[in-house]
Design an enzyme around this catalytic site. Structure first.
Site, PDB file in Angstrom:
ATOM      1  CB  ALA A 298      -0.875  -0.001   1.249  1.00 51.65           C
ATOM      2  N   GLY A 299       0.278   2.325  -0.545  1.00 54.40           N
ATOM      3  CA  GLY A 299       0.921   3.634  -0.471  1.00 54.40           C
ATOM      4  C   GLY A 299       1.537   4.075  -1.778  1.00 54.40           C
TER       5      GLY A 299
ATOM      6  CE1 TYR B  57       6.827   3.323  -1.974  1.00 56.96           C
ATOM      7  CE2 TYR B  57       4.642   2.876  -1.145  1.00 56.96           C
ATOM      8  CZ  TYR B  57       5.557   3.738  -1.715  1.00 56.96           C
ATOM      9  OH  TYR B  57       5.181   5.021  -2.051  1.00 56.96           O
TER      10      TYR B  57
ATOM     11  CG  MET C 258       3.752   9.726   2.382  1.00 56.90           C
ATOM     12  SD  MET C 258       4.708  10.948   1.491  1.00 56.90           S
ATOM     13  CE  MET C 258       3.700  11.245   0.066  1.00 56.90           C
TER      14      MET C 258
ATOM     15  CG  ASN D 110       5.988   7.425   4.498  1.00 56.31           C
ATOM     16  OD1 ASN D 110       4.893   7.941   4.756  1.00 56.31           O
ATOM     17  ND2 ASN D 110       6.243   6.140   4.720  1.00 56.31           N
TER      18      ASN D 110
ATOM     19  CG  ASN E 162      -2.844   1.561   7.561  1.00 55.27           C
ATOM     20  OD1 ASN E 162      -2.251   1.261   8.601  1.00 55.27           O
ATOM     21  ND2 ASN E 162      -2.364   2.408   6.681  1.00 55.27           N
TER      22      ASN E 162
ATOM     23  CB  THR F 208      -3.060   8.900  11.014  1.00 56.84           C
ATOM     24  OG1 THR F 208      -2.952   9.073   9.604  1.00 56.84           O
ATOM     25  CG2 THR F 208      -4.436   9.347  11.482  1.00 56.84           C
TER      26      THR F 208
ATOM     27  N   GLY G 227      12.363  -0.169   4.072  1.00 56.92           N
ATOM     28  CA  GLY G 227      13.523  -0.549   3.267  1.00 56.92           C
ATOM     29  C   GLY G 227      14.462  -1.492   3.989  1.00 56.92           C
TER      30      GLY G 227
ATOM     31  CG  ASN H 192       2.362   0.690   8.007  1.00 54.55           C
ATOM     32  OD1 ASN H 192       3.104   1.402   7.326  1.00 54.55           O
ATOM     33  ND2 ASN H 192       1.058   0.817   7.999  1.00 54.55           N
TER      34      ASN H 192
ATOM     35  CG  PHE I  99      -3.747   7.839   5.913  1.00 53.06           C
ATOM     36  CD1 PHE I  99      -2.728   6.937   5.628  1.00 53.06           C
ATOM     37  CD2 PHE I  99      -4.616   7.543   6.953  1.00 53.06           C
ATOM     38  CE1 PHE I  99      -2.564   5.765   6.362  1.00 53.06           C
ATOM     39  CE2 PHE I  99      -4.483   6.383   7.700  1.00 53.06           C
ATOM     40  CZ  PHE I  99      -3.445   5.502   7.414  1.00 53.06           C
TER      41      PHE I  99
HETATM   42  C1  LIG Z   1       6.078   6.673   0.719  1.00 52.53           C
HETATM   43  C2  LIG Z   1       5.360   5.560   1.416  1.00 52.53           C
HETATM   44  C3  LIG Z   1       3.985   5.627   1.585  1.00 52.53           C
HETATM   45  C4  LIG Z   1       3.313   4.600   2.238  1.00 52.53           C
HETATM   46  N1  LIG Z   1       1.958   4.677   2.379  1.00 52.53           N
HETATM   47  C5  LIG Z   1       1.287   3.670   2.974  1.00 52.53           C
HETATM   48  C6  LIG Z   1      -0.114   3.722   3.103  1.00 52.53           C
HETATM   49  O1  LIG Z   1      -0.781   4.649   2.639  1.00 52.53           O
HETATM   50  N2  LIG Z   1      -0.731   2.689   3.758  1.00 52.53           N
HETATM   51  C7  LIG Z   1      -0.052   1.622   4.271  1.00 52.53           C
HETATM   52  O2  LIG Z   1      -0.657   0.724   4.841  1.00 52.53           O
HETATM   53  N3  LIG Z   1       1.293   1.543   4.142  1.00 52.53           N
HETATM   54  C8  LIG Z   1       1.967   2.541   3.512  1.00 52.53           C
HETATM   55  N4  LIG Z   1       3.328   2.460   3.384  1.00 52.53           N
HETATM   56  C9  LIG Z   1       4.034   1.284   3.951  1.00 52.53           C
HETATM   57  C10 LIG Z   1       4.268   0.174   2.919  1.00 52.53           C
HETATM   58  O3  LIG Z   1       3.064  -0.317   2.427  1.00 52.53           O
HETATM   59  C11 LIG Z   1       5.089  -0.966   3.538  1.00 52.53           C
HETATM   60  O4  LIG Z   1       4.338  -1.561   4.570  1.00 52.53           O
HETATM   61  C12 LIG Z   1       6.425  -0.497   4.118  1.00 52.53           C
HETATM   62  O5  LIG Z   1       6.992   0.480   3.294  1.00 52.53           O
HETATM   63  C13 LIG Z   1       7.429  -1.634   4.308  1.00 52.53           C
HETATM   64  O6  LIG Z   1       7.762  -2.227   3.088  1.00 52.53           O
HETATM   65  P1  LIG Z   1       9.099  -1.882   2.250  1.00 52.53           P
HETATM   66  O7  LIG Z   1      10.253  -1.943   3.199  1.00 52.53           O
HETATM   67  O8  LIG Z   1       9.128  -2.881   1.136  1.00 52.53           O
HETATM   68  O9  LIG Z   1       8.900  -0.490   1.739  1.00 52.53           O
HETATM   69  C14 LIG Z   1       4.028   3.484   2.731  1.00 52.53           C
HETATM   70  C15 LIG Z   1       5.415   3.410   2.546  1.00 52.53           C
HETATM   71  C16 LIG Z   1       6.077   4.418   1.907  1.00 52.53           C
HETATM   72  C17 LIG Z   1       7.568   4.327   1.722  1.00 52.53           C
END
Ligand SMILES: Cc1cc2nc3c(=O)[nH]c(=O)nc-3n(C[C@H](O)[C@H](O)[C@H](O)COP(=O)(O)O)c2cc1C
Length: 334
Positions: A64-65, A307, A114, A112, A175, A181, A257, A238, A116
């Protein structure tokens, strides 16, 4: 061509790079849609006596995101993902936190905050209705509460989103774990899972949790999910507020990451030990190579998502992982 565009995007600041990426993906997607003569959506949801099942063509999904407004998932699905999570969507549109709110950090990480930023339920629904017939993989909606909704009324936001999207997606991710938030993470409680269980529609529903929970809290929540027949499983994890604070001295935002992998893997292992058979785990956090993807699966994840690895390594990375996983499908009964 995608590799070239991806390399160019990394020259820009992270949020501008994302906006440019969205622009290119929309053009690519428009071409796909225009040249699709008919709907290419296969039947993922199968009736099996009294129960149903959802088939994922391969085990690697987009977290997500990335596609917050459900407007890119057709294009994204063609990179080789086996499913796409869209959102987080909230009932009303909101702008999110002021910029800058996204940073690249070494090694291969992002922070991040952000908050929502999204187009709200109405537009989200319209995008899904227009594009979903062209998408050849399952689409899960990640849902959240508006910033202005107090926690005591949060369940109402989730109810609105379940009801508004139930016919437009293949499943939901609730979520309750974004660090951006205020107060949202307090909803990671046994009581709130009870509310979600009562509101959940007859579709796969997952709860997404934070890596910053301690193992005891995680075990308690797993037990609650075991007692909740309408919940299909858990998404772990998350982003991490703890890593952002400890390693980057950031008091706000969440880290994703490279460095998240170890903790996400640990959470997946604890959840696998404490969830009963049939409950599904989606493992996410720091998966940036086929080896890590395999390790996450071997610790007990049924599906995985990426992501940050996708942001740094681009579309080729998706092809590599799904090929290494032999495009193995997964069937989820619900
Ligand atoms: C820029 C950004 C925005 C994200 N927005 C959301 C989001 O809106 N909802 C959510 O559940 N997770 C969000 N995430 C979290 C990712 O879905 C994921 O759980 C997290 O980044 C860990 O995975 P990764 O290490 O592969 O990035 C966001 C992550 C990033 C980097």
């Amino acid at each position: 061509m995608f590799s070239f565009v991806h390399k160019c995007l990394l020259l820009f600041s992270p949020e501008i790079a994302h906006s440019l990426g969205v622009f290119f993906l929309k053009i690519y997607q428009k071409l796909l849609v225009v040249f699709s003569k008919h709907n290419c959506r296969p039947a993922f949801s199968l009736k099996k006596g009294h129960s149903e099942s959802l088939v994922f063509p391969n085990r690697l999904g987009l977290a997500a995101g990335f596609d917050k407004n459900a407007e890119l998932f057709v294009g994204l699905s063609r990179f080789g993902f086996g499913f796409i999570e869209v959102g987080t969507v909230t009932p009303e549109a909101q702008e999110g936190n002021p910029k800058p709110r996204l940073w690249r950090v070494e090694p291969e990480g992002l922070i991040n905050q952000m908050g929502f930023n999204n187009c709200g339920l109405k537009s989200f629904q319209n995008h899904l209705r227009r594009l979903r017939p062209f998408c050849s993989v399952p689409v899960l909606a990640n849902i959240g509460k508006n910033k202005t909704t107090p926690n005591e009324r949060a369940i109402e936001d989730y109810q609105i989103l379940f009801k508004g999207l139930v016919n437009d997606v293949d499943g939901f991710v609730v979520n309750v774990s974004s660090p951006n938030t205020q107060g949202l993470r307090e909803l990671q409680s046994v009581e709130f899972i009870e509310h979600i269980e009562s509101a959940a529609p007859r579709k796969p529903v997952f709860v997404k949790l934070a890596p910053d929970l301690d193992s005891e809290q995680l075990i308690q929540l797993c037990r609650k999910v075991n007692e909740s027949p309408r919940l299909s499983g858990i998404v772990l994890t998350n982003t991490s507020r703890a890593i952002a604070q400890r390693d980057y001295e950031k008091d706000q935002g969440g880290y994703s990451g490279e460095k998240l992998f170890e903790r996400s893997l640990e959470c997946v292992a604890v959840a696998r030990e404490n969830l009963k058979d049939g409950k599904c785990i989606i493992g996410v956090g720091g998966v940036n190579s086929p080896e890590r993807a395999k390790k996450m699966l071997s610790q007990g994840a049924d599906l995985i998502e990426v992501y940050t690895g996708f942001v740094y390594q681009g579309p080729k990375f998706i092809k590599n992982i799904s090929q290494e996983l032999s495009n193995q499908s997964f069937e989820l009964s619900f």
